[in-house]
Motif scaffolding. Sequence first.
Motif, mmCIF file in Angstrom:
data_model
loop_
_atom_site.group_PDB
_atom_site.id
_atom_site.type_symbol
_atom_site.label_atom_id
_atom_site.label_comp_id
_atom_site.label_asym_id
_atom_site.label_seq_id
_atom_site.Cartn_x
_atom_site.Cartn_y
_atom_site.Cartn_z
ATOM 1 N N CYS A 105 4.909 23.162 18.351
ATOM 2 C CA CYS A 105 3.721 22.915 17.545
ATOM 3 C C CYS A 105 3.640 21.419 17.254
ATOM 4 O O CYS A 105 4.501 20.658 17.675
ATOM 5 N N THR A 106 2.625 21.027 16.534
ATOM 6 C CA THR A 106 2.515 19.624 16.161
ATOM 7 C C THR A 106 3.357 19.350 14.919
ATOM 8 O O THR A 106 3.658 20.264 14.144
ATOM 9 N N VAL A 107 3.704 18.098 14.727
ATOM 10 C CA VAL A 107 4.417 17.696 13.519
ATOM 11 C C VAL A 107 3.525 17.963 12.306
ATOM 12 O O VAL A 107 4.002 18.442 11.271
ATOM 13 N N ASP A 108 2.234 17.703 12.443
ATOM 14 C CA ASP A 108 1.313 17.937 11.329
ATOM 15 C C ASP A 108 1.262 19.409 10.919
ATOM 16 O O ASP A 108 1.224 19.712 9.728
ATOM 17 N N PHE A 109 1.300 20.304 11.882
ATOM 18 C CA PHE A 109 1.352 21.733 11.551
ATOM 19 C C PHE A 109 2.665 22.050 10.839
ATOM 20 O O PHE A 109 2.681 22.761 9.837
ATOM 21 N N LEU A 110 3.739 21.525 11.358
ATOM 22 C CA LEU A 110 5.058 21.786 10.785
ATOM 23 C C LEU A 110 5.158 21.346 9.332
ATOM 24 O O LEU A 110 5.755 22.041 8.506
ATOM 25 N N VAL A 111 4.588 20.207 9.003
ATOM 26 C CA VAL A 111 4.678 19.717 7.618
ATOM 27 C C VAL A 111 3.559 20.263 6.730
ATOM 28 O O VAL A 111 3.561 20.044 5.530
ATOM 29 N N GLY A 112 2.589 20.958 7.336
ATOM 30 C CA GLY A 112 1.522 21.581 6.546
ATOM 31 C C GLY A 112 0.307 20.712 6.313
ATOM 32 O O GLY A 112 -0.478 20.977 5.402
ATOM 33 N N ARG A 113 0.113 19.688 7.138
ATOM 34 C CA ARG A 113 -1.064 18.823 6.976
ATOM 35 C C ARG A 113 -2.290 19.387 7.669
ATOM 36 O O ARG A 113 -3.413 19.090 7.284
ATOM 37 N N GLU A 114 -2.105 20.181 8.719
ATOM 38 C CA GLU A 114 -3.255 20.730 9.449
ATOM 39 C C GLU A 114 -3.909 21.817 8.630
ATOM 40 O O GLU A 114 -3.246 22.668 8.067
ATOM 41 N N ILE A 115 -5.233 21.744 8.597
ATOM 42 C CA ILE A 115 -6.003 22.782 7.867
ATOM 43 C C ILE A 115 -6.369 23.883 8.842
ATOM 44 O O ILE A 115 -6.761 23.662 9.933
ATOM 45 N N LYS A 164 2.674 9.293 4.412
ATOM 46 C CA LYS A 164 1.872 8.247 3.757
ATOM 47 C C LYS A 164 1.178 7.358 4.790
ATOM 48 O O LYS A 164 0.015 6.989 4.630
ATOM 49 N N ILE A 165 1.890 7.004 5.848
ATOM 50 C CA ILE A 165 1.312 6.175 6.908
ATOM 51 C C ILE A 165 0.136 6.906 7.548
ATOM 52 O O ILE A 165 -0.959 6.361 7.704
ATOM 53 N N ALA A 166 0.363 8.159 7.939
ATOM 54 C CA ALA A 166 -0.692 8.945 8.584
ATOM 55 C C ALA A 166 -1.883 9.129 7.649
ATOM 56 O O ALA A 166 -3.038 9.005 8.077
ATOM 57 N N ASP A 167 -1.615 9.416 6.382
ATOM 58 C CA ASP A 167 -2.701 9.584 5.414
ATOM 59 C C ASP A 167 -3.497 8.295 5.251
ATOM 60 O O ASP A 167 -4.731 8.316 5.243
ATOM 61 N N TYR A 168 -2.806 7.171 5.109
ATOM 62 C CA TYR A 168 -3.506 5.904 4.896
ATOM 63 C C TYR A 168 -4.436 5.584 6.061
ATOM 64 O O TYR A 168 -5.591 5.200 5.870
ATOM 65 N N PHE A 169 -3.941 5.731 7.279
ATOM 66 C CA PHE A 169 -4.737 5.388 8.450
ATOM 67 C C PHE A 169 -5.645 6.534 8.906
ATOM 68 O O PHE A 169 -6.381 6.391 9.880
ATOM 69 N N LYS A 170 -5.554 7.684 8.227
ATOM 70 C CA LYS A 170 -6.379 8.860 8.539
ATOM 71 C C LYS A 170 -6.180 9.320 9.982
ATOM 72 O O LYS A 170 -7.145 9.562 10.728
ATOM 73 N N VAL A 171 -4.908 9.405 10.374
ATOM 74 C CA VAL A 171 -4.534 9.862 11.714
ATOM 75 C C VAL A 171 -3.466 10.947 11.574
ATOM 76 O O VAL A 171 -2.936 11.173 10.494
ATOM 77 N N THR A 172 -3.153 11.580 12.671
ATOM 78 C CA THR A 172 -2.107 12.598 12.644
ATOM 79 C C THR A 172 -0.724 11.941 12.657
ATOM 80 O O THR A 172 -0.560 10.810 13.136
ATOM 81 N N LYS A 216 -7.335 12.979 17.019
ATOM 82 C CA LYS A 216 -8.609 13.672 16.892
ATOM 83 C C LYS A 216 -8.988 13.748 15.419
ATOM 84 O O LYS A 216 -8.144 13.978 14.557
ATOM 85 N N ALA A 217 -10.255 13.546 15.150
ATOM 86 C CA ALA A 217 -10.730 13.577 13.761
ATOM 87 C C ALA A 217 -10.461 14.957 13.171
ATOM 88 O O ALA A 217 -10.893 15.973 13.710
ATOM 89 N N LYS A 218 -9.700 14.968 12.116
ATOM 90 C CA LYS A 218 -9.351 16.227 11.458
ATOM 91 C C LYS A 218 -9.364 16.000 9.965
ATOM 92 O O LYS A 218 -9.233 14.883 9.489
ATOM 93 N N ASN A 219 -9.515 17.089 9.260
ATOM 94 C CA ASN A 219 -9.298 17.041 7.823
ATOM 95 C C ASN A 219 -7.849 17.422 7.592
ATOM 96 O O ASN A 219 -7.343 18.360 8.219
ATOM 97 N N PHE A 220 -7.193 16.699 6.711
ATOM 98 C CA PHE A 220 -5.788 16.956 6.463
ATOM 99 C C PHE A 220 -5.603 17.496 5.056
ATOM 100 O O PHE A 220 -6.255 17.047 4.115
ATOM 101 N N ILE A 230 0.844 -1.205 0.000
ATOM 102 C CA ILE A 230 0.000 0.000 0.000
ATOM 103 C C ILE A 230 0.879 1.256 0.000
ATOM 104 O O ILE A 230 0.619 2.202 -0.740
ATOM 105 N N LEU A 231 1.922 1.249 0.837
ATOM 106 C CA LEU A 231 2.785 2.426 0.968
ATOM 107 C C LEU A 231 3.833 2.526 -0.136
ATOM 108 O O LEU A 231 4.406 3.587 -0.353
ATOM 109 N N GLY A 232 4.093 1.396 -0.784
ATOM 110 C CA GLY A 232 5.116 1.390 -1.824
ATOM 111 C C GLY A 232 6.530 1.345 -1.284
ATOM 112 O O GLY A 232 7.467 1.823 -1.911
ATOM 113 N N CYS A 233 6.679 0.757 -0.099
ATOM 114 C CA CYS A 233 8.015 0.698 0.504
ATOM 115 C C CYS A 233 8.496 -0.724 0.744
ATOM 116 O O CYS A 233 9.645 -0.934 1.124
#
Length: 144
Positions: free
Chosen positions: A134-144, A50-58, A70-74, A25-28
């Motif tokens: 901050c969160t890692v998700d904010f740092l990489v730009g995944r948080e909306i 890719k892992i976070a996106d696949y499992f729909k988690v942060t 927490k349920a978020k849109n990424f 699934i991840l291509g690794c």
Amino acid sequence: MSNLSERLSELMFDEGLNMTQLGNILGCGEAAVSRYCAGAALPTYEFLIKIADYFKVTCDFVLGLEDESKAKNFAAPPPFDKQFKKVCEEYKISRYKLRKKTGIAESVMRYWAQGKTKPSVPNLMLLAEKGFACTVDFLVGREI
């Protein structure tokens, strides 16, 4: 690393996936997933997302930095060089100050800012925790 290995194993178990399936699934490949699950390696920047996106988690949840995802849109993360510059500007912090706070060499950060490299997962965690608080998700730009 053990937090990531435990969390990834838990996510795979909950989804009914084995290492071969997740690797496909991840291509690794299965070997990489096996190393992540054993705590012998950390994923790259790209595979963490890719892992976070696949499992729909942060990303923070995958890394064991938070107990609940927490349920978020990424958002699809922008190129790291652009996001790194944006976060530095938003927090009004120079690479010099980041080096002092994190111990990460300025030359490494310069390569990130130039788009030549992306940070390792340990450096992402260091930047998020000690550099920007901050969160890692904010740092990489995944948080909306």
